[in-house]
Design an enzyme around this catalytic site. Structure first.
Site, PDB file in Angstrom:
ATOM      1  CD1 TRP A 101      42.824  40.267  34.527  1.00 18.82           C
ATOM      2  CD2 TRP A 101      42.395  38.848  36.209  1.00 18.82           C
ATOM      3  NE1 TRP A 101      43.798  39.298  34.540  1.00 18.82           N
ATOM      4  CE2 TRP A 101      43.576  38.427  35.547  1.00 18.82           C
ATOM      5  CE3 TRP A 101      41.939  38.108  37.292  1.00 18.82           C
ATOM      6  CZ2 TRP A 101      44.303  37.290  35.942  1.00 18.82           C
ATOM      7  CZ3 TRP A 101      42.651  36.976  37.690  1.00 18.82           C
ATOM      8  CH2 TRP A 101      43.820  36.585  37.018  1.00 18.82           C
ATOM      9  CG  ASP A 172      42.129  44.452  39.709  1.00 17.19           C
ATOM     10  OD1 ASP A 172      43.324  44.758  39.904  1.00 17.19           O
ATOM     11  OD2 ASP A 172      41.778  43.322  39.300  1.00 17.19           O
ATOM     12  CE  LYS A 196      49.453  40.526  36.601  1.00 20.64           C
ATOM     13  NZ  LYS A 196      48.082  40.283  36.981  1.00 20.64           N
TER      14      LYS A 196
HETATM   15  C1  LIG Z   1      47.016  39.557  37.404  1.00 21.86           C
HETATM   16  C2  LIG Z   1      45.744  40.204  37.722  1.00 21.86           C
HETATM   17  C3  LIG Z   1      44.930  39.744  38.766  1.00 21.86           C
HETATM   18  C4  LIG Z   1      45.253  38.512  39.571  1.00 21.86           C
HETATM   19  O1  LIG Z   1      46.393  38.664  40.337  1.00 21.86           O
HETATM   20  P1  LIG Z   1      46.888  37.472  41.273  1.00 21.86           P
HETATM   21  O2  LIG Z   1      48.076  38.079  41.912  1.00 21.86           O
HETATM   22  O3  LIG Z   1      47.239  36.312  40.386  1.00 21.86           O
HETATM   23  O4  LIG Z   1      45.805  37.151  42.203  1.00 21.86           O
HETATM   24  C5  LIG Z   1      43.765  40.445  39.022  1.00 21.86           C
HETATM   25  N1  LIG Z   1      43.414  41.522  38.311  1.00 21.86           N
HETATM   26  C6  LIG Z   1      44.173  41.992  37.307  1.00 21.86           C
HETATM   27  C7  LIG Z   1      43.732  43.199  36.550  1.00 21.86           C
HETATM   28  C8  LIG Z   1      45.362  41.348  36.978  1.00 21.86           C
HETATM   29  O5  LIG Z   1      46.117  41.809  35.974  1.00 21.86           O
END
Ligand SMILES: *Cc1c(COP(=O)(O)O)cnc(C)c1O
Length: 360
Positions: A101, A172, A196
């Protein structure tokens, strides 16, 4: 048989959240309308948005100098939005490279400016994070980006990087936000997709220090600036209402459980149980440096791929769902988000014990 969803995202929701949503799909809040139908220019939705914002501010202890935005799209959308909004007059973006990511965020940042990699996990094949003494920060970066928890690789910072040069820290936190208390004032911007630990797919939450709103150039499309969404209190256009509503239910559930300290205690306990099981066996293995092992997403391997396939089939038949590793990695991955009850982890561990007895 109770089913447990170990998927990395969209992830499981707390049971009381689903129960309440069932009611509100029929009629929400005495409005004579379903939560799926109600218009965003209604007084009720304005109140809902300000209540969710207030609850998030309270649970995460967000200072008044930060704005909270509810934006459509996932964290991937933020990979694109953040560089164009924060680059301002700067010409370099600092980034940590700790896996899948963070590399996605880096690739998008590179389209806007030069990227300086502060530190990379690549020498350890993404099993550890370099010590702060090895970090190479720029003198004057627009911001410094990191991924607090690598959902796929299973690697998590044990604490936020401490930058001494005043560069705004951007994180993030898609897969570990609201899992532990946080000092928000150490950040310039925090973002997370909701599916999540905070709700359902279609929404990102952005927490941005107010002064950073001014950086975006005026010639950007209105829809793509944080400034526009801040000015319109996240109601610039039709927002993902149902997603914000579900996040509100989750915040209520977190408060009822005892807030972030309770979430923290639970994640420590659940992840320790599973890592102890893995480490005490010769059959299962996790290769991440113990200091940086993720407490949310725990990838592990079995001795070979055919055993992994059998493991996943049998687990699924017993209601232990979505344990397959990310398609880029293979193997097994158990996601232990806030909503995963300890009984789910216990059920997984007893299944693992039985499976090992039979096939080791
Ligand atoms: C799932 C995830 C993403 C991507 O999320 P989307 O909603 O599919 O764009 C980005 N960064 C992390 C750390 C993630 O777990």
């Amino acid at each position: 048989m109770t089913n447990y969803n170990f998927g990395a995202g969209p992830a499981l929701l707390p049971e009381p959240v689903i129960t309440q949503a069932k009611i509100d799909i029929l009629e929400w809040n005495n409005t004579k309308q379903s939560i799926l139908e109600i218009g965003h220019r209604s007084k009720e939705i304005e109140e809902l948005f300000s209540k969710v914002e207030k609850d998030l501010r309270e649970v995460l202890v967000i200072p008044s100098t930060y704005r909270i935005l509810f934006l459509p799209g996932g964290a991937s959308f933020q990979f694109a939005m953040i560089p164009i909004n924060l680059i301002g007059a700067y010409d370099v973006i600092d980034c940590f490279d700790t896996g899948f990511w963070s590399q996605r965020a880096i690739a998008e940042a590179r389209k806007v400016a030069r990227v300086n990699i502060v530190a990379s996990s690549s020498p350890t094949n993404y099993a550890s994070i370099p010590e702060p003494s090895e970090w190479r920060c720029s003198e004057n970066a627009a911001y410094c980006h990191y991924t607090s928890n690598e959902t796929i690789g299973g690697i998590e910072f044990d604490k936020a990087p401490e930058l001494t040069n005043g560069t705004p820290l951007v994180a993030d936190m898609s897969s570990n936000i609201l899992s532990t208390p946080l000092d928000v004032s150490a950040f310039g911007l925090i973002y997370a997709s909701a599916q999540k630990n905070l709700g359902i797919a279609g929404l990102s939450i952005v927490i941005i220090r107010e002064d950073l709103l001014a950086r975006a150039p005026d010639n950007l499309p209105d829809i793509s600036t944080f400034r526009t969404h801040a000015k319109h209190l996240s109601l610039y256009n039709t927002p993902p209402i149902v997603c914000v509503y579900v996040t509100g239910l989750i915040l209520g559930w977190i408060k009822s459980q005892g807030g972030l300290q309770a979430m923290h205690n639970s994640r420590i306990k659940k992840s320790k149980k599973l890592y102890d099981m893995i480490d005490s066996s010769e059959f299962y293995s996790n290769r991440i440096d113990k200091r940086y092992r993720s407490k949310m997403n725990i990838p592990f391997r079995l001795p070979n791929e055919s055993l992994e396939k059998l493991f996943l089939e049998n687990a699924s038949a017993q209601g232990l769902l979505n344990l397959q590793g990310h398609r880029s990695m293979g193997g097994v991955r158990a996601s232990l988000y806030n909503a995963m009850p300890e009984q789910g982890v216990d059920a997984l561990i007893s299944f693992m014990t039985e499976f090992q007895k039979k096939y080791a």
